[in-house]
Design an enzyme around this catalytic site. Structure first.
Site: not given
Ligand code: XMP
Length: 509
Positions: A56, A83-84, A168, A170, A226, A365
């Protein structure tokens, strides 16, 4: 409580928070993004097998920095701070966090063991983005990694099952980030990995069968990914589904036929196709203003749908193709607020129905696409590039006529065909032709021509919010240009749009 293995990501405002959830799911574990102030009781109620505190933008030592319920750290459920998230956990448990040294971008992380780094090399490139750092670990924690500028890049307390990393994991730039998450999920949380689209499709079908049975269901099929996957899923489970497909005459070449072939002919679905081209063109006659065109097309669409829906009468369920990012944008965790994201603007108001059913509201998605393949939909539907609701109506600049639509449709088809032949489909996010309103002088044979200028637009993007123009190789552009001017009457000049978004938008209108 869910029977599915669930990991909760608490959202402390990181720009990467959706990415964390997607990475976890790519590792076959279902994951939900919830607000940072979600209580320990709510997490327990979900039966979460792991909790991740996201990064964050704030500092933990400012009072208004987002906090977490301390009881989460007492649940006995494994926790990973990123991180945060790492800094917050460290502070909550009695450690210290200070400002600087800041690290942004690539850094080499050196590890000294620990559960998160099992089986990984001792040093590798990771991605950092922080201004604060852990200056003193909380009691009971061991430092497991560092960089030259950040002494505490990894922390763990195996007894409490609490772990943290400053980088990070990710983002793709963290060389072994995926493995770090995998070690947390499979090594620490002990998951089996039951989140696959095969499982999802089977569970969704069972749930839909239970909920809908043979009651009446209605779906607006737009040709988009979708609504297509949602309708096909409902069809797998229920007998009484009617789909309405409005052919506005503003779709691309072969698109309407393809929708009918796939859904009606191949899958045997009950699809009502409404041929409304003449209605739309009549309404658009003499209108050049883009905003007016959009309003006319949207309004007419709703009127056509309403007329068809009235013929069917009252239905029990209306299918909506809402997906997980829509749910997150509508306010995560606020389950009382059922904001149905209208793929086809405003539909629920004009249909007499009892309940909305949203079979894809848990999916990102890429998962929607994987689910579409899982239930046997073809790539032409599942991998379809984004296409605006008003269709070619906003790609014919100025007044829309049947002749202009014909020219544009053929040119757009050639462009798409050549991009596909060059194998560039996956690299380019969206690519299409625009029929500009400009006519210019040209020469063909020995004759002067005064024909339209066609623009080619191709962009790379992640979400359509920002975009860059795609560097399509010149020889591909040359083939497209040659074919279009030779094969289509009415175009004598072709230009390639080399503007990014911002300042331009992806569409021209
Ligand atoms: P812009 O032109 O705003 O487009 O940069 C961003 C993305 O949104 C699509 N787009 C639309 N999609 N209804 C839609 O469903 C619309 O009215 C609409 N206008 C633009 C566009 O194709 C691009 O992917």
């Amino acid at each position: 409580m869910s029977t599915r293995e669930t990991v909760v990501v608490l959202d402390f405002g990181s720009q990467y928070n959706q990415l964390i959830a997607r990475r976890v799911r790519e590792l076959d574990v279902y994951c939900e993004l919830l607000p940072h102030d979600t209580t320990a009781a709510a997490i327990k109620q979900k039966g979460a097998v792991g909790v991740i505190f996201s990064g964050g933008p704030d500092s933990v030592y400012f009072n208004d920095g987002p906090k977490a319920d301390p009881a989460i750290l007492e649940l006995g459920v494994p926790v990973l701070g990123i991180c945060y998230g790492l800094q917050l956990i460290n502070q909550m448990l009695g450690g210290e966090v200070k400002g600087g040294p800041a690290e942004f971008g690539r850094r080499v992380v050196k590890t000294t063991g620990g559960a998160l780094f099992q089986g990984l090399p001792d040093s590798w490139e990771c991605w950092m983005s922080h201004g604060d750092f852990v200056s003193r670990p909380a009691p009971g924690f061991t430092v497991t990694a560092s960089t030259d500028t950040c002494p505490v890049t990894g922390l763990e307390n195996p007894e409490k099952k609490i772990y943290g990393v400053q980088f990070h994991p990710e983002v793709a730039h963290s060389r072994y980030g995926r493995d770090v998450l995998k070690n947390f999920l499979y090594g620490v949380c002990g998951v089996k990995g039951d989140w696959t689209m095969k499982n999802f499709a089977a569970q969704a079908a069972a749930a839909l069968r239970g909920k809908i049975g043979d009651k009446k269901v209605l779906c607006a099929l737009s040709g988009g990914v979708d609504s297509a996957v949602a309708a096909a899923l409902v069809h797998e489970a229920c007998k009484n589904l009617t789909c309405i497909f409005v052919d506005t005459g503003l779709m691309r070449k072969n698109e309407a036929a393809e929708v009918m072939r796939v859904f009606k002919d191949e899958r045997g679905m009950n699809v009502i196709k409404v041929d409304a081209e003449a209605r739309f063109l009549t309404k658009l006659k003499g209108v050049a203003d883009p905003e007016k065109k959009r309003k006319i097309i949207g309004g007419e669409f709703i009127r056509v749908f309403e007329e068809e829906a009235k013929k069917i009468g009252s239905v029990d369920f209306l299918v909506q193709g809402t997906i997980y990012p829509d749910v997150i944008e509508s306010g995560v965790g606020k389950s009382a607020v059922i904001k149905s994201h209208h793929n086809v603007g405003g539909l629920p108001d004009v249909v007499d129905f009892k309940e909305i059913v949203e079979p894809l509201r848990e999916l990102f998605k890429d998962e929607v696409r994987a689910c579409g393949f899982e239930i046997g939909l073809p790539a032409s539907i599942v991998m379809r590039q984004p296409f605006p609701g008003p269709g070619l109506g906003i790609r014919v600049i100025g007044e829309v006529t049947s002749d202009k639509l014909h020219i544009l449709r053929e040119a757009d088809f050639i462009f798409r065909d050549e991009v596909a032949k060059a194998g560039l489909e996956k690299e380019i996010w969206q690519y299409f032709a625009v029929l500009t309103g400009t006519q210019t002088v040209g020469v063909m044979g020995d004759c002067r021509t005064y024909d339209y200028t066609l623009a080619l637009r191709a962009v790379t993007s992640v979400d359509g919010m920002t975009a860059d123009w795609a560097r399509i190789p010149h020889d591909v552009l040359e083939r497209v240009s040659n074919r279009i001017v030779n094969e289509i009457k009415g175009i004598n000049r072709i230009v390639y749009d080399i503007t990014s978004k911002p300042p331009a938008t992806i569409e021209w209108e």
